[in-house]
Design an enzyme around this catalytic site. Structure first.
Site, short mmCIF file in Angstrom:
data_model
loop_
_atom_site.label_atom_id
_atom_site.label_comp_id
_atom_site.label_asym_id
_atom_site.label_seq_id
_atom_site.Cartn_x
_atom_site.Cartn_y
_atom_site.Cartn_z
N GLU A 45 -2.76 7.34 -22.02
CA GLU A 45 -3.10 7.42 -20.73
C GLU A 45 -4.36 7.97 -20.34
O GLU A 45 -4.68 7.35 -19.32
CB GLU A 45 -2.68 9.32 -20.23
CG GLU A 45 -1.09 9.67 -20.15
CD GLU A 45 -1.18 9.08 -18.69
OE1 GLU A 45 -1.36 9.36 -17.92
OE2 GLU A 45 0.21 8.16 -18.69
N CYS A 200 4.26 -0.46 -4.32
CA CYS A 200 3.64 -0.01 -3.49
C CYS A 200 2.15 0.22 -4.25
O CYS A 200 1.35 0.75 -3.98
CB CYS A 200 3.46 1.48 -3.19
SG CYS A 200 2.64 2.24 -2.00
N CYS A 207 7.17 -3.33 0.01
CA CYS A 207 8.04 -2.56 1.37
C CYS A 207 9.71 -2.99 1.03
O CYS A 207 10.24 -2.33 1.44
CB CYS A 207 7.27 -2.15 2.75
SG CYS A 207 5.89 -1.64 2.85
N CYS A 216 9.70 5.84 4.98
CA CYS A 216 7.95 6.56 4.26
C CYS A 216 7.43 6.32 5.89
O CYS A 216 7.68 5.01 6.74
CB CYS A 216 7.54 5.04 3.61
SG CYS A 216 5.77 4.36 3.46
S1 SF4 Z 1 7.85 1.61 1.94
FE1 SF4 Z 1 5.40 2.80 2.13
S2 SF4 Z 1 6.11 3.95 -0.35
FE2 SF4 Z 1 6.93 2.34 -0.45
S3 SF4 Z 1 6.21 0.64 -0.51
FE3 SF4 Z 1 5.38 0.52 1.20
S4 SF4 Z 1 4.09 2.30 2.03
FE4 SF4 Z 1 4.26 2.16 -0.07
#
Ligand code: SF4
Length: 356
Positions: A45, A200, A207, A216
């Protein structure tokens, strides 16, 4: 500025989707996942702060080969720890790691504490790192809020405002707590990190592969790139530094160990010149070194988090060693191959390699 609207969504829906995604696509072969002891989780970490997984892996492997546990790290000299850290950057992390290992050896029987309060009290361990250790190593329900999680949550919830700002950060912590699952905490935390790192992503998020897509905020409005809000632009200053790269006829170079505080604390670097007028006089007056040739090299830029450095190296050939150097333990002549084994700032290492 904060939120537009929060989703009416049960905690289990968010976390279950993430866990299902993790089962199919999450990373399960990272070296620190093979031995998720508190020591290995802590070390990984700290190394992963501001640093990508692919960069960390070889450092992590060298580090754990050399220091198998907290006690062996505590016994090491800080010079050896910094030498192993060379190139990974943010050297305060290495100094804090070593200090924390000494504290744990003296006060916790060379074991990681298992309460969040005791973890946060260790040098270099913030709330997110402590949360990761609690979740990944001790399987306790604590959230994390690293850069990946901040990015996912600001996009998912449509939270505007720079996440480094206290009010936004508090809002994100609250949200991260609300979304925690009641089971499989270690996998869930790893899933959050993995989703941010592989789906993301900062630019061009995938997405169409994301389990959070259906509700989202950023995806539904086609504005993922708007989150997280950037820090208001401020001009990063540029500092000029002049390196004295003194070399003996044997090709050994002069290095100076820097003070423990400040930039590159405790690392070995080239001495810095306050002035470049009459470098030969400075060499004689300050170091008692006789120079035979001075060649100023092309300058180059090194960017740090809060400022840029324009580095001007002055290659100075010296005829013989001086008493001043041999009597001052902060200075030493090194063969380049030996110097490369020391704890060095990245630009010093690069420059030394160019001298070979
Ligand atoms: S849908 Fe939303 S959370 Fe998923 S990758 Fe796309 S922006 Fe990121």
């Amino acid at each position: 500025m904060a939120t537009e609207n929060f989703h009416i969504l049960t905690t289990s829906t968010f976390s279950d989707r993430l866990l299902n995604w993790f089962d199919q696509h999450g990373r399960k072969d990272l070296p620190w996942q093979q031995q998720p002891t508190p020591y290995h989780v802590w070390l990984s970490e700290i190394m992963l702060q501001q640093t990508q997984v692919s960069t960390v892996i070889p450092y992590y492997q060298r580090f754990t080969d050399r220091y198998a546990d907290i006690a062996s790290l505590a016994k090491a000299s800080i010079e050896d720890v910094l030498a192993l850290w060379t190139g990974l950057g943010y050297y305060a992390r290495a100094r804090n790691l070593h200090k924390a290992a000494v504290i744990m050896t003296n006060e916790h029987d060379a074991k990681m504490p298992n309460t969040i309060e005791q973890l946060i009290a260790l040098p270099g361990v913030g709330r997110s790192t402590a949360g990761a250790i609690m979740a990944l190593a001790h399987h306790q329900n604590y959230p994390i809020l690293d850069g990946n999680v901040k990015r996912v949550l600001t996009r998912y919830d449509g939270i505007s405002g720079w996440p480094g700002k206290k009010v936004i950060e508090n809002q994100l912590w609250k949200r991260a707590e609300q979304l925690l699952p009641k089971h499989r905490i270690a996998n869930y935390i790893q899933a959050q990190m993995d989703l941010g790192a592989t789906v993301c992503t900062r630019s061009k998020p995938k997405c169409n592969k994301c389990p959070l897509q259906s509700d989202c905020h950023a995806f539904l409005r086609d504005i993922p790139q708007n989150y997280p809000s950037p820090r208001s632009k401020k001009i990063i200053p540029t500092r000029q530094i002049n390196w004295l790269v003194a070399q003996l006829p044997t090709k050994e170079v002069l290095l100076q160990q820097r003070a423990n505080t400040g930039i590159w604390g405790g690392l070995w670097s080239f001495p810095e010149l306050n002035s470049i007028e009459n470098i030969d006089h400075i060499c004689m007056n300050q170091f008692n070194l006789e120079t035979t040739k001075i060649v100023t090299q092309t300058h180059f830029r090194h960017v740090l988090s809060h400022f840029k450095l324009d580095i001007h190296p002055h290659l100075v050939s010296c005829s013989i060693d001086s008493n001043y150097i041999t009597e001052n333990k902060n200075f030493s002549w090194y063969k380049i191959q030996d110097a490369l084994q020391l704890g060095l700032p990245a630009p010093v290492k690069t420059f030394l390699i160019s001298l070979q």
